[in-house]
Design an enzyme around this catalytic site. Structure first.
Site, mmCIF file in Angstrom:
data_model
loop_
_atom_site.group_PDB
_atom_site.id
_atom_site.type_symbol
_atom_site.label_atom_id
_atom_site.label_comp_id
_atom_site.label_asym_id
_atom_site.label_seq_id
_atom_site.Cartn_x
_atom_site.Cartn_y
_atom_site.Cartn_z
ATOM 1 N N GLY A 69 46.733 -37.376 39.912
ATOM 2 C CA GLY A 69 46.747 -35.961 39.800
ATOM 3 C C GLY A 69 46.486 -35.173 40.956
ATOM 4 C CG ASN A 154 37.095 -30.501 36.304
ATOM 5 O OD1 ASN A 154 37.295 -29.294 36.696
ATOM 6 N ND2 ASN A 154 36.150 -31.214 37.279
ATOM 7 C CD GLN A 182 39.626 -33.266 32.494
ATOM 8 O OE1 GLN A 182 39.256 -33.685 31.344
ATOM 9 N NE2 GLN A 182 39.083 -33.676 33.474
ATOM 10 N N GLY A 203 47.583 -39.662 34.304
ATOM 11 C CA GLY A 203 47.536 -40.872 33.290
ATOM 12 C C GLY A 203 46.336 -41.133 32.668
ATOM 13 C CB THR A 240 58.410 -48.960 45.520
ATOM 14 O OG1 THR A 240 59.047 -49.107 46.773
ATOM 15 C CG2 THR A 240 59.055 -49.651 44.426
ATOM 16 C CB CYS A 328 29.223 -35.036 48.570
ATOM 17 S SG CYS A 328 27.831 -36.181 49.272
#
Lengths: 386, 358
Positions: A69, A154, A182, A203, A240, A328
């Protein structure tokens, strides 16, 4: 017994997806090869693309597979900025509560590409102000290269008025991107009905594999690539094809939409149980974004007088996994920029926890969490030295 | 017991945590993030050392098989250690931030938090030992004299010592490295840290110059004759000989040493080696690691540097200051350093040196 309440971080892969990934891992052939093996792999891949397109409500050619994402967000924001810049548009508009996958590339564009970034404020419920968008566009529309506002946050689950933003922007012909990582698979979402220019999906947030994301990019809106090479994916994302993960993603999408309504209802009822339990047992706690439309599975609660990393440690020790927002690279908890934008102080932002519920949770999970919370809060308050 | 293991990412704290687990304790590893470097969008960005150290600590915790978390103690560290370091230099003293960190962070903020969360104590990789006896739990030197760190722990109160676990005090450092390798800890050969952790460049004077400025002031001899100029009195340490930048030689060619730093007038006073002699030292804000001292003079040792020699002395507490009278004078003793008193190998207590006398 371990209780997993961090589904917004990642959620278990659905069994059918695991099987599909394993099956595809055993298939020989680069989907870009021209021979029989290549064509066979490509066939599965394109079938997967069509399945996903059907559920996203876009054209299959509008789906660009990425490695995450974050990559899709970066590709969209930078690409749409560069596309705009070629026509003299130098402004990037994002909300103050975007994921770091948007915030940080926006900062990068400022530092390295001379972009001007304008942050859209949110109110105390975490909602952006459409009047601010209107105002901005009425004055500076021809300077704006891209507007990017996430579909649902999120950390709080608050759902943003994306179709309204698109409606305003389309009057001026300004491109709009939305990070829907989300919300996809949690609430109804149609790329074509929203009228977006671009949208990001991931995904592993919906029961698919890790390491696969999607940039949905409207036909005709070609943008500069971040990765150059073999020319895959409209020459916007070379590399690929990750056929096993793509096939797995499609399988997870099929699974989730098979049971979409019942899953959503179940998750939402667990959320209500958790929220009302928190309100009943811990009267000084409060839910962030309470009056806004939210995703069914996310509860972001502030527990005054505590520090969230203490709460997390104590809950973890009791077998309950939840989240404190983003840490972080050294693993240090920072006050959430999302909660700060909603008007929290550093202290109250640091007193907040995110519980995110998924279809695999049960009523017992919620009951057990609520049983543990009061004692954990007492300890955490005592340990709060600040 | 339920213990918090403070894991720096180094070999010592990793082995200490592993030994605590082996002794049957329930251990949770915690890495303390002590420096903050706020940025506009992502305020979590930190110095590379912290990221690498935090990673090393996490991997050690994985190998040992204990939970691991990072605690943000940057605010406490800045207020309790860094600001003190700067203000002490500003008044012409030479502070030791490691002592301060032990007294204010590791065995204060961390221990208090651990206790409130239901833990019994804090494990660290310090080379020191404790003993249970008629005086309760007392602090003692480590077996490996060359690595002994009881000096930097001499700021711990009885209450803090009660919650401190030092699993390494009975072992030589070389054996700790061997043990780390045998345990499969990747940090087995990681070099020891030497610099002050919040001055990663190692350039103390430069770091202080950024914060205290570089106002030019005079370098004087004891009669008040100007011998040269300096760019910030705080960059000098009492007893310092090199780098004074004096162009006027002494009549007999003997070297000069820094005798005094006077921050108010920004003056550095230099003189002969014998004028550095100190026979008596006075320390303020004493902390007792065991029973309180009184005005009765006792025989023992005083140590004034982290890896300094134990100096035979007579010591007592006059009600406000800790006093040590040395058998033999020492040369060049900076105020601001800690004087730690030992009864044989037991740490009696410590105080911050505020005055010295010949």
């Amino acid at each position: 017994m371990a209780i997993y309440l961090d589904h917004a971080a990642t959620t278990p892969m659905v069994e059918a997806c695991t099987q599909a990934v394993i099956r595809q891992l055993k298939v020989l052939g680069n989907p870009s090869s021209l021979h029989t093996f290549g064509r066979a792999a490509r066939k599965e891949l394109e079938r997967a693309r069509e399945i996903i397109a059907r559920h996203v409500d876009c054209h299959p050619s509008e789906i660009i597979f990425t490695g995450s994402g974050t990559e899709a967000d970066n590709t969209a924001l930078k690409g749409l900025f560069w596309r705009g810049k070629a026509h003299g548009r130098n402004v990037v508009v994002i909300s103050a509560i975007e994921h770091h996958a948007i915030l940080d590339p926006a900062q990068w564009l400022t530092d390295h590409e001379g972009a001007e970034v304008i942050l859209l404020d949110v109110d105390s419920n975490g909602l952006i102000n459409l009047n601010q968008v209107r105002e901005l566009l009425s004055h500076r529309a021809d300077e704006i290269a891209v507007i990017s506002v996430m579909s649902a946050n999120n950390e709080t689950g608050v759902i943003q008025p994306i179709s309204e933003i698109v409606e305003i922007a389309s009057d001026y012909g300004v491109a709009v991107h939305s990070d829907a990582v989300q919300s996809f698979g949690k609430v109804p979402l149609s790329f074509s009905k929203l009228g977006l220019t671009a949208m990001t999906l991931s995904g592993h947030k919906i029961g698919g594999p890790l390491g696969i994301g999607i940039l949905v990019l409207r036909k005709g809106f070609d943008i500069p690539a971040l990765l150059h090479g073999g020319g895959q994916e409209r020459d916007i994302r070379s590399g690929t094809f990750n056929a096993p993960s793509i096939v797995g993603f499609a399988t997870a999408v099929e699974e989730i939409f098979l049971d979409f309504v019942s899953h959503s209802l179940k998750v939402a009822s667990l959320r209500v149980a958790l929220e009302s339990g928190i309100a009943a047992k811990m009267p000084d706690a409060y839910i962030n974004g309470l009056s806004a439309d939210r995703l069914p599975g996310i509860v972001n609660a502030t527990f005054p007088g505590t520090e969230s990393d203490t709460l997390l440690l104590l809950l973890d020790a009791e077998g309950v996994a939840c989240s404190t927002g983003s840490a972080c690279s050294a693993g240090v908890q920072r006050p959430s920029h999302v909660l700060l934008a909603m008007g929290h102080t550093d202290v109250s932002a640091r007193s907040s926890l995110r519980f995110s519920i998924g279809p695999s949770n049960t009523a017992e999970d919620i009951a057990q969490t609520l049983k543990l919370l009061p004692a954990v809060l007492t300890r955490a308050r005592a340990a709060n030295l600040r | 017991m339920r213990l918090i293991a403070a894991m720096s990412g180094g070999v010592d704290s990793a082995v200490a945590a592993a030994r605590a687990v082996e002794s049957g304790h329930e251990v949770v590893g915690v890495h303390l993030a002590l420096s903050s470097n706020p940025q506009k969008y992502r305020s979590g960005a930190r110095g590379c050392c912290t990221i690498e150290d935090s990673h090393d600590a996490r991997r050690a915790a994985d190998v040992i098989g204990i939970p691991f978390y990072t605690w943000d103690m940057a605010e406490e560290f800045h207020a309790g250690v860094v600001e003190n370091f700067i203000s002490e230099y500003a008044i012409g003293r030479t502070p030791n931030p490691c002592l301060r960190c032990n007294g204010k962070i590791k065995f204060a903020a961390v221990l208090d938090r651990a206790r409130a969360m239901g833990f019994d104590g804090v494990v660290t990789g310090h080379y020191a030992t404790t003993q249970e006896g008629s005086m309760g739990k007392t602090l003692h030197r480590a077996v490996d004299a060359s690595k002994d760190q009881s000096y930097v722990l001499s700021v711990l109160s009885v209450e803090q010592i009660a919650g401190a676990i030092f699993p390494l005090g009975d072992t030589e450092k070389v054996d700790i490295r061997k043990e780390a390798a045998a345990r499969g800890l990747a940090v087995a050969q990681k070099p020891d840290s030497h610099d002050i952790c919040f001055v990663p460049s190692g350039d103390n004077a430069g770091w202080l110059r950024d914060r205290l400025g570089s106002e030019v002031g005079p370098i004087l001899d004891q009669d008040g004759n100007k011998l040269g100029e300096h760019k910030g009195a705080y960059t000098y340490t009492i007893g310092q000989r090199k780098g004074l930048g004096i162009t006027v030689p002494t009549s007999d060619g003997s070297p000069r040493f820094v005798l005094k730093i006077e921050p108010v007038t920004n003056t550095v006073v230099v003189g002969a080696h014998e004028d550095l002699a100190v026979s008596t030292m006075y320390g303020e804000k004493p902390i007792w690691c065991g029973p309180l001292l009184d005005a009765t003079a006792r025989r023992g040792f005083v140590q004034v540097r982290a890896h300094g020699q134990p100096l035979p002395c007579e010591y007592f507490f006059d009600g406000s200051l800790l006093v040590a009278r040395l058998d033999e004078p020492i040369f060049g003793l900076a105020t601001g350093q800690a004087m730690a008193i030992y009864d044989d190998d037991r740490v009696v207590g410590s105080a911050t040196i505020c005055e010295t006398a010949q």
